[in-house]
Design a protein around this motif. Structure first.
Motif, PDB file in Angstrom:
ATOM      1  N   THR A  71       0.828  -1.208   0.000  1.00  0.00           N
ATOM      2  CA  THR A  71       0.000   0.000   0.000  1.00  0.00           C
ATOM      3  C   THR A  71       0.859   1.254   0.000  1.00  0.00           C
ATOM      4  OG1 THR A  71      -1.702  -1.186   1.253  1.00  0.00           O
ATOM      5  CG2 THR A  71      -1.878   1.201   1.176  1.00  0.00           C
ATOM      6  N   ILE A 111       0.898   4.119  -3.031  1.00  0.00           N
ATOM      7  CA  ILE A 111       0.553   5.520  -2.775  1.00  0.00           C
ATOM      8  C   ILE A 111       1.689   6.440  -3.202  1.00  0.00           C
ATOM      9  CG2 ILE A 111       0.145   7.179  -0.910  1.00  0.00           C
ATOM     10  CD1 ILE A 111      -1.620   5.055   0.390  1.00  0.00           C
ATOM     11  N   ARG A 146       1.220   6.966  -6.868  1.00  0.00           N
ATOM     12  CA  ARG A 146       0.153   7.925  -7.164  1.00  0.00           C
ATOM     13  C   ARG A 146       0.595   9.358  -6.871  1.00  0.00           C
ATOM     14  NH1 ARG A 146      -3.951   5.601 -10.178  1.00  0.00           N
ATOM     15  NH2 ARG A 146      -4.175   3.446  -9.503  1.00  0.00           N
ATOM     16  N   GLY A 154      -4.460   8.351  -4.574  1.00  0.00           N
ATOM     17  CA  GLY A 154      -3.632   7.920  -3.461  1.00  0.00           C
ATOM     18  C   GLY A 154      -4.424   7.847  -2.172  1.00  0.00           C
ATOM     19  N   GLY A 211      -5.390   4.593   0.256  1.00  0.00           N
ATOM     20  CA  GLY A 211      -5.231   4.632   1.700  1.00  0.00           C
ATOM     21  C   GLY A 211      -6.534   4.369   2.433  1.00  0.00           C
ATOM     22  N   SER A 227      -9.234   2.446  -7.299  1.00  0.00           N
ATOM     23  CA  SER A 227      -8.110   2.691  -6.396  1.00  0.00           C
ATOM     24  C   SER A 227      -8.443   2.238  -4.980  1.00  0.00           C
ATOM     25  CB  SER A 227      -7.751   4.185  -6.391  1.00  0.00           C
ATOM     26  OG  SER A 227      -7.304   4.595  -7.661  1.00  0.00           O
ATOM     27  N   GLY A 255      -6.521  -0.750  -2.649  1.00  0.00           N
ATOM     28  CA  GLY A 255      -6.120  -0.677  -1.243  1.00  0.00           C
ATOM     29  C   GLY A 255      -6.698  -1.817  -0.422  1.00  0.00           C
ATOM     30  N   PHE A 313      -2.244   9.024   4.883  1.00  0.00           N
ATOM     31  CA  PHE A 313      -1.952   8.799   3.470  1.00  0.00           C
ATOM     32  C   PHE A 313      -2.276  10.035   2.625  1.00  0.00           C
ATOM     33  CE2 PHE A 313      -2.236   4.118   4.456  1.00  0.00           C
ATOM     34  CZ  PHE A 313      -0.876   3.904   4.267  1.00  0.00           C
ATOM     35  N   TYR A 314      -3.245  10.836   3.073  1.00  0.00           N
ATOM     36  CA  TYR A 314      -3.513  12.100   2.380  1.00  0.00           C
ATOM     37  C   TYR A 314      -2.316  13.033   2.515  1.00  0.00           C
ATOM     38  CZ  TYR A 314      -5.187  16.830   1.582  1.00  0.00           C
ATOM     39  OH  TYR A 314      -5.301  18.122   1.146  1.00  0.00           O
ATOM     40  N   THR A 325       0.604  11.597   0.397  1.00  0.00           N
ATOM     41  CA  THR A 325       0.385  11.745  -1.047  1.00  0.00           C
ATOM     42  C   THR A 325       0.496  13.208  -1.463  1.00  0.00           C
ATOM     43  OG1 THR A 325      -1.195   9.913  -0.883  1.00  0.00           O
ATOM     44  CG2 THR A 325      -1.145  11.118  -2.949  1.00  0.00           C
TER      45      THR A 325
END
Length: 258
Positions: A23, A27, A30, A39, A43, A158, A162, A211-212, A215
């Protein structure tokens, strides 16, 4: 009970940080392509599976199975190991295919490439580009994702990437069971299922938030990386994912057929 959500958010956020697993590398890919939404969707898919494992740890799966018809409940009980194996197998295959997809991705934004002025080289270049596009389209059908150059990417695809990548981890459920047990043993959370629900939602939100941020950060600084370096990163990431997927399949064969 709000402490369950807070504990889940912090736990999901922190446990998502270590740079391990498919994962994480998906990401990164992406982010380098500036596909922040995709991305985050990957996540969120991973966080969703973490939430499901927490629900199972709180007995949520047993409650769900209890309302199913007896025939379905009996089938799930008698084929539990086979279902686990199939899910992990599917996850391993997706990791390998995603690795191939990333490895074959080429960054073609090369400023003033003198060799392109040569007609013969340009013809060879175009031929390779066509082969790449065909390979990309074939993998899209399998992974249910769209061409990374398109603005409107398939967020659902996407998200599912994940989810499936998390299913490839054989040890992840046990890890979350241990985390839940640890939090209970220190009195941070109680055994109330509502607390477990808030804990799972908190983990989903915390994982997605990390993950935000990751990314967004990679996307913001991707322009500073030269195309040649990006291509090398794609190849390295793709090879890592392929090896990881092969490792998953080998581990599965050892567990179930060894």
């Amino acid at each position: 009970m709000i402490i369950g959500f807070v504990a889940g958010f912090i736990t999901g956020f922190i446990l998502s940080m270590p740079p391990l697993g498919p994962t994480f590398f998906a990401i990164i890919d992406r982010g380098l392509k500036k596909q922040v939404a995709n991305g985050v969707a990957i996540g969120a898919g991973a966080g969703f599976m973490d939430m499901i494992y927490i629900f199972i740890a709180y007995g949520g799966l047993a409650a769900l199975i209890s309302i199913l018809p007896f025939a379905v409940e009996e089938f799930l009980a008698s084929n539990e190991e086979n279902l686990k194996m199939l899910l992990a197998l599917a996850g391993g295959i997706v990791v390998i295919l995603y690795g191939i997809k990333i490895m074959k991705t080429k960054n073609t934004k090369i400023e003033n490439p003198p060799s392109l002025k040569d007609q013969k080289f340009k013809q060879k270049y175009d031929k390779v580009e066509k082969v790449f596009k065909r390979t990309e389209m074939s993998l899209e059908k399998i992974l249910h994702t769209k061409d990374p150059d398109k603005k409107h990417s398939d967020l659902t695809g996407s998200f599912m990437v994940g989810v499936v990548m998390c299913l490839s981890s054989i040890t992840l459920p046990a890890s979350w069971f241990a985390v839940v047990g640890y939090l209970k043993s220190y009195g941070i959370i109680n055994s109330n299922f509502l607390t477990g629900t808030l804990l799972g939602i908190g983990v989903l939100v915390g994982t997605t938030a990390w993950f935000y941020i990751m990314t967004k950060f990679i996307s913001k600084h991707s322009d500073k990386i030269k195309p040649g370096v990006l291509n090398k990163l794609n190849v390295s990431t793709g090879i890592f994912l392929i090896l990881l997927g092969v490792g998953i399949l080998i581990k599965l064969s050892t567990m179930y057929f060894g």
